[in-house]
Design a protein around this motif. Structure first.
Motif, PDB file in Angstrom:
ATOM      1  N   GLN A 183      57.645 118.748  52.128  1.00 61.95           N
ATOM      2  CA  GLN A 183      56.952 119.286  53.110  1.00 61.95           C
ATOM      3  C   GLN A 183      57.368 119.014  54.595  1.00 61.95           C
ATOM      4  O   GLN A 183      57.793 118.168  54.897  1.00 61.95           O
ATOM      5  CB  GLN A 183      55.568 118.300  52.777  1.00 61.95           C
ATOM      6  CG  GLN A 183      55.025 118.699  51.700  1.00 61.95           C
ATOM      7  CD  GLN A 183      53.796 117.823  51.591  1.00 61.95           C
ATOM      8  OE1 GLN A 183      52.796 118.126  52.457  1.00 61.95           O
ATOM      9  NE2 GLN A 183      53.406 116.677  50.596  1.00 61.95           N
ATOM     10  N   ASP A 239      66.503 126.969  53.664  1.00 62.94           N
ATOM     11  CA  ASP A 239      66.552 128.029  52.797  1.00 62.94           C
ATOM     12  C   ASP A 239      65.381 129.044  53.206  1.00 62.94           C
ATOM     13  O   ASP A 239      64.410 128.318  53.311  1.00 62.94           O
ATOM     14  CB  ASP A 239      66.242 127.812  51.041  1.00 62.94           C
ATOM     15  CG  ASP A 239      66.624 128.921  50.336  1.00 62.94           C
ATOM     16  OD1 ASP A 239      66.213 130.020  50.783  1.00 62.94           O
ATOM     17  OD2 ASP A 239      67.040 128.350  49.358  1.00 62.94           O
ATOM     18  N   GLU A 275      70.404 118.978  48.139  1.00 59.49           N
ATOM     19  CA  GLU A 275      69.297 119.954  48.338  1.00 59.49           C
ATOM     20  C   GLU A 275      67.983 119.146  48.078  1.00 59.49           C
ATOM     21  O   GLU A 275      68.111 118.545  47.062  1.00 59.49           O
ATOM     22  CB  GLU A 275      69.529 121.203  47.599  1.00 59.49           C
ATOM     23  CG  GLU A 275      70.472 122.050  47.862  1.00 59.49           C
ATOM     24  CD  GLU A 275      70.691 123.208  47.351  1.00 59.49           C
ATOM     25  OE1 GLU A 275      69.898 123.461  46.266  1.00 59.49           O
ATOM     26  OE2 GLU A 275      71.714 124.183  47.571  1.00 59.49           O
ATOM     27  N   PHE A 309      63.595 119.401  48.425  1.00 58.25           N
ATOM     28  CA  PHE A 309      62.327 120.059  48.511  1.00 58.25           C
ATOM     29  C   PHE A 309      61.353 119.234  48.989  1.00 58.25           C
ATOM     30  O   PHE A 309      60.779 118.212  48.518  1.00 58.25           O
ATOM     31  CB  PHE A 309      61.909 120.734  47.002  1.00 58.25           C
ATOM     32  CG  PHE A 309      60.761 121.679  47.093  1.00 58.25           C
ATOM     33  CD1 PHE A 309      60.955 122.961  47.841  1.00 58.25           C
ATOM     34  CD2 PHE A 309      59.755 121.348  46.379  1.00 58.25           C
ATOM     35  CE1 PHE A 309      59.938 123.577  47.725  1.00 58.25           C
ATOM     36  CE2 PHE A 309      58.680 122.304  46.447  1.00 58.25           C
ATOM     37  CZ  PHE A 309      58.781 123.441  46.961  1.00 58.25           C
ATOM     38  N   TRP A 320      55.928 124.152  52.130  1.00 59.50           N
ATOM     39  CA  TRP A 320      57.220 123.279  51.787  1.00 59.50           C
ATOM     40  C   TRP A 320      58.650 124.177  51.909  1.00 59.50           C
ATOM     41  O   TRP A 320      58.491 125.503  52.088  1.00 59.50           O
ATOM     42  CB  TRP A 320      57.092 123.147  50.148  1.00 59.50           C
ATOM     43  CG  TRP A 320      55.972 122.128  49.773  1.00 59.50           C
ATOM     44  CD1 TRP A 320      54.897 122.283  49.744  1.00 59.50           C
ATOM     45  CD2 TRP A 320      56.083 120.997  49.324  1.00 59.50           C
ATOM     46  NE1 TRP A 320      54.052 121.117  49.451  1.00 59.50           N
ATOM     47  CE2 TRP A 320      54.748 120.398  49.057  1.00 59.50           C
ATOM     48  CE3 TRP A 320      57.491 120.157  48.917  1.00 59.50           C
ATOM     49  CZ2 TRP A 320      54.613 119.119  48.597  1.00 59.50           C
ATOM     50  CZ3 TRP A 320      57.194 118.792  48.353  1.00 59.50           C
ATOM     51  CH2 TRP A 320      55.693 118.276  47.995  1.00 59.50           C
ATOM     52  N   VAL A 321      59.724 123.303  52.118  1.00 60.48           N
ATOM     53  CA  VAL A 321      61.003 124.039  52.243  1.00 60.48           C
ATOM     54  C   VAL A 321      62.134 123.230  51.402  1.00 60.48           C
ATOM     55  O   VAL A 321      61.885 122.284  51.061  1.00 60.48           O
ATOM     56  CB  VAL A 321      61.250 124.055  53.514  1.00 60.48           C
ATOM     57  CG1 VAL A 321      60.607 124.861  54.540  1.00 60.48           C
ATOM     58  CG2 VAL A 321      61.640 122.670  54.312  1.00 60.48           C
ATOM     59  N   TRP A 322      63.263 124.185  51.195  1.00 61.42           N
ATOM     60  CA  TRP A 322      64.279 123.716  50.477  1.00 61.42           C
ATOM     61  C   TRP A 322      65.244 123.446  51.717  1.00 61.42           C
ATOM     62  O   TRP A 322      65.507 124.265  52.601  1.00 61.42           O
ATOM     63  CB  TRP A 322      65.068 124.576  49.450  1.00 61.42           C
ATOM     64  CG  TRP A 322      64.186 124.470  48.290  1.00 61.42           C
ATOM     65  CD1 TRP A 322      63.362 125.293  47.646  1.00 61.42           C
ATOM     66  CD2 TRP A 322      64.656 123.610  47.169  1.00 61.42           C
ATOM     67  NE1 TRP A 322      63.283 125.221  46.410  1.00 61.42           N
ATOM     68  CE2 TRP A 322      64.049 124.162  46.056  1.00 61.42           C
ATOM     69  CE3 TRP A 322      65.469 122.466  47.117  1.00 61.42           C
ATOM     70  CZ2 TRP A 322      63.947 123.265  44.855  1.00 61.42           C
ATOM     71  CZ3 TRP A 322      65.263 121.675  45.958  1.00 61.42           C
ATOM     72  CH2 TRP A 322      64.628 122.032  44.722  1.00 61.42           C
ATOM     73  N   ARG A 359      64.003 131.560  51.837  1.00 61.97           N
ATOM     74  CA  ARG A 359      63.024 132.282  50.809  1.00 61.97           C
ATOM     75  C   ARG A 359      61.800 131.357  50.729  1.00 61.97           C
ATOM     76  O   ARG A 359      61.618 130.201  50.937  1.00 61.97           O
ATOM     77  CB  ARG A 359      63.807 132.154  49.338  1.00 61.97           C
ATOM     78  CG  ARG A 359      64.956 132.751  49.158  1.00 61.97           C
ATOM     79  CD  ARG A 359      65.870 132.615  47.937  1.00 61.97           C
ATOM     80  NE  ARG A 359      66.291 131.502  47.927  1.00 61.97           N
ATOM     81  CZ  ARG A 359      67.263 131.098  47.126  1.00 61.97           C
ATOM     82  NH1 ARG A 359      67.436 131.788  45.979  1.00 61.97           N
ATOM     83  NH2 ARG A 359      67.588 129.900  46.968  1.00 61.97           N
ATOM     84  N   PRO A 360      60.748 132.233  50.425  1.00 63.37           N
ATOM     85  CA  PRO A 360      59.399 131.468  50.446  1.00 63.37           C
ATOM     86  C   PRO A 360      59.141 130.558  49.387  1.00 63.37           C
ATOM     87  O   PRO A 360      59.688 130.862  48.320  1.00 63.37           O
ATOM     88  CB  PRO A 360      58.386 132.753  50.440  1.00 63.37           C
ATOM     89  CG  PRO A 360      59.382 133.943  49.772  1.00 63.37           C
ATOM     90  CD  PRO A 360      60.708 133.827  50.337  1.00 63.37           C
ATOM     91  N   THR A 361      58.441 129.469  49.601  1.00 68.40           N
ATOM     92  CA  THR A 361      58.170 128.718  48.430  1.00 68.40           C
ATOM     93  C   THR A 361      56.609 128.447  48.495  1.00 68.40           C
ATOM     94  O   THR A 361      55.977 129.241  49.067  1.00 68.40           O
ATOM     95  CB  THR A 361      58.996 127.328  48.372  1.00 68.40           C
ATOM     96  OG1 THR A 361      58.700 126.690  49.901  1.00 68.40           O
ATOM     97  CG2 THR A 361      60.536 127.629  48.652  1.00 68.40           C
ATOM     98  N   TYR A 362      56.080 127.232  48.203  1.00 68.30           N
ATOM     99  CA  TYR A 362      54.674 126.849  48.157  1.00 68.30           C
ATOM    100  C   TYR A 362      54.415 126.795  49.692  1.00 68.30           C
ATOM    101  O   TYR A 362      55.549 126.444  50.536  1.00 68.30           O
ATOM    102  CB  TYR A 362      54.382 125.541  47.568  1.00 68.30           C
ATOM    103  CG  TYR A 362      54.425 125.994  46.078  1.00 68.30           C
ATOM    104  CD1 TYR A 362      53.571 126.393  45.239  1.00 68.30           C
ATOM    105  CD2 TYR A 362      55.674 125.330  45.136  1.00 68.30           C
ATOM    106  CE1 TYR A 362      53.560 126.636  44.159  1.00 68.30           C
ATOM    107  CE2 TYR A 362      55.617 125.426  43.684  1.00 68.30           C
ATOM    108  CZ  TYR A 362      54.632 126.319  43.298  1.00 68.30           C
ATOM    109  OH  TYR A 362      54.765 126.147  41.821  1.00 68.30           O
ATOM    110  N   HIS A 363      53.314 127.052  50.282  1.00 67.69           N
ATOM    111  CA  HIS A 363      52.864 126.982  51.657  1.00 67.69           C
ATOM    112  C   HIS A 363      53.189 125.458  52.109  1.00 67.69           C
ATOM    113  O   HIS A 363      52.786 124.547  51.555  1.00 67.69           O
ATOM    114  CB  HIS A 363      51.538 127.203  51.767  1.00 67.69           C
ATOM    115  CG  HIS A 363      50.863 127.193  53.124  1.00 67.69           C
ATOM    116  ND1 HIS A 363      51.448 128.325  54.211  1.00 67.69           N
ATOM    117  CD2 HIS A 363      50.392 126.470  53.858  1.00 67.69           C
ATOM    118  CE1 HIS A 363      50.907 127.849  55.407  1.00 67.69           C
ATOM    119  NE2 HIS A 363      50.407 126.581  55.406  1.00 67.69           N
TER     120      HIS A 363
END
Length: 110
Positions: A65, A34, A61, A63, A42-44, A36-40
């Protein structure tokens, strides 16, 4: 951080998140990351969960690190298929032949 690409075979374990520790680790075939930005850090990820035979059994899906994701096997690089040339149409042999140019004759001179 390792760049993740669709088709990569991933191991999602405790380094990604405590929820994937021990026997809850997953082997995934990555579908997408994904954007879209998340917490630094971390990625979906959208991916297929693979069983012991490497067959997809579920789509998930997760979430995670990104630094903890292990790429077990990178997806093969996609190369464009060679373009086949279109065959040329055969000349139309049923059409009448054109008349000779003015001043020229088809007669054989002797």
């Amino acid at each position: 951080m390792t760049e993740l690409n669709p088709g990569d075979l991933l191991l999602i374990g405790e380094a990604c998140s405590v929820q994937f520790a021990g026997d809850r680790a997953l082997r995934l075939r990555l579908v997408s990351v994904d954007p879209r930005p998340t917490y630094h850090g971390w990625v979906w990820l959208t991916a297929y969960v693979l069983n012991d035979k490497g067959l997809a059994v579920d789509k998930r899906e997760v979430f995670v690190q990104q630094a903890g994701v292990r790429v077990l096997r990178a997806a093969p690089a996609l190369t464009p298929a060679p373009r086949a040339r279109a065959p040329r149409p055969a000349p139309d042999r049923s059409a009448p032949r054109s008349a000779p140019a003015p001043g020229k004759s088809n007669a054989i001179r002797g």
